[in-house]
Write a protein that holds these residues in place. Structure first.
Motif, PDB file in Angstrom:
ATOM      1  N   VAL A   1      41.196 -53.974  15.355  1.00 32.95           N
ATOM      2  CA  VAL A   1      39.972 -53.186  15.189  1.00 32.95           C
ATOM      3  C   VAL A   1      39.535 -52.901  14.073  1.00 32.95           C
ATOM      4  O   VAL A   1      38.398 -53.049  13.771  1.00 32.95           O
ATOM      5  N   ASP A   2      40.342 -52.448  13.019  1.00 27.49           N
ATOM      6  CA  ASP A   2      39.843 -52.070  11.822  1.00 27.49           C
ATOM      7  C   ASP A   2      39.452 -53.440  11.210  1.00 27.49           C
ATOM      8  O   ASP A   2      38.398 -53.746  10.416  1.00 27.49           O
ATOM      9  N   TRP A   3      39.955 -54.821  11.252  1.00 25.45           N
ATOM     10  CA  TRP A   3      39.459 -56.032  10.870  1.00 25.45           C
ATOM     11  C   TRP A   3      38.014 -56.446  11.574  1.00 25.45           C
ATOM     12  O   TRP A   3      37.091 -56.611  10.659  1.00 25.45           O
ATOM     13  N   GLU A   4      37.961 -56.151  12.757  1.00 26.31           N
ATOM     14  CA  GLU A   4      36.431 -56.323  13.346  1.00 26.31           C
ATOM     15  C   GLU A   4      35.379 -55.491  12.770  1.00 26.31           C
ATOM     16  O   GLU A   4      34.217 -55.789  12.664  1.00 26.31           O
ATOM     17  N   GLN A   5      35.817 -53.993  12.527  1.00 25.32           N
ATOM     18  CA  GLN A   5      34.823 -53.031  11.982  1.00 25.32           C
ATOM     19  C   GLN A   5      34.515 -53.409  10.583  1.00 25.32           C
ATOM     20  O   GLN A   5      33.217 -53.718  10.021  1.00 25.32           O
ATOM     21  N   ARG A   6      35.566 -54.259   9.622  1.00 28.29           N
ATOM     22  CA  ARG A   6      35.272 -54.682   8.362  1.00 28.29           C
ATOM     23  C   ARG A   6      34.243 -56.238   8.491  1.00 28.29           C
ATOM     24  O   ARG A   6      33.504 -55.981   7.645  1.00 28.29           O
TER      25      ARG A   6
END
Length: 149
Positions: free
Chosen positions: A138-143
């Motif tokens: 999720v963090d990767w997708e947001q970045r």
């Protein structure tokens, strides 16, 4: 003792992970695994994994993070060091160039297939760290959205 360096991709999509069934032409036919392969020459584990997934499944992946490695010996005098990476499927359509079939499994379904012995510790680690890995994704997708990378 010979140590063989092998990478494998734990590819996530929609809270499921891609698992591949070894074909009749492969050692350990009939067992499920996380796809990947041997490091060649001086290539990095990450470069190896990207190449192997392209060669085996004809897709592009993005590596998110390294997971816990493990060692397993199938034959005396040789140790397989399996290095898994959490990944996402970036592009392409899966083409089974080496495996018999693939399945997308949820955390709860992971123990429903017969895993290759070297992959079993990865399955256990994956189940135990599922929520942390999902947060990383999720963090990767947001970045990715925020910075366009």
């Amino acid at each position: 003792m010979e140590v063989i360096l092998v990478t494998c991709a734990v590819i996530f999509s929609d809270k499921r992970v891609l698992c591949a069934l070894r074909s009749e032409t492969m050692h350990l036919s009939g067992f499920w695994e996380f796809p990947g392969g041997k490091i060649e020459g001086k290539e990095s584990p990450e470069d190896c994994l990207i190449r192997e997934i392209r060669e085996e499944l004809a897709i592009s992946i993005r590596i998110i993070s390294a997971m816990k490695s493990n060692e397993h010996s199938y034959t005396e005098g040789k140790v397989l060091r399996l290095m898994p990476f959490a990944c996402t499927w970036e592009s392409g359509n899966i083409d089974l160039l080496e495996h018999e079939q693939v399945r997308w499994l949820t955390k709860e379904e992971l123990k429903s297939v017969k895993w290759a012995p070297a992959d079993l510790p990865i399955v256990e680690d994956l189940i135990g760290n599922w929520n942390n890995i999902q947060e990383q994704l999720v963090d990767w997708e947001q970045r990715k959205i925020r910075y366009g990378c």
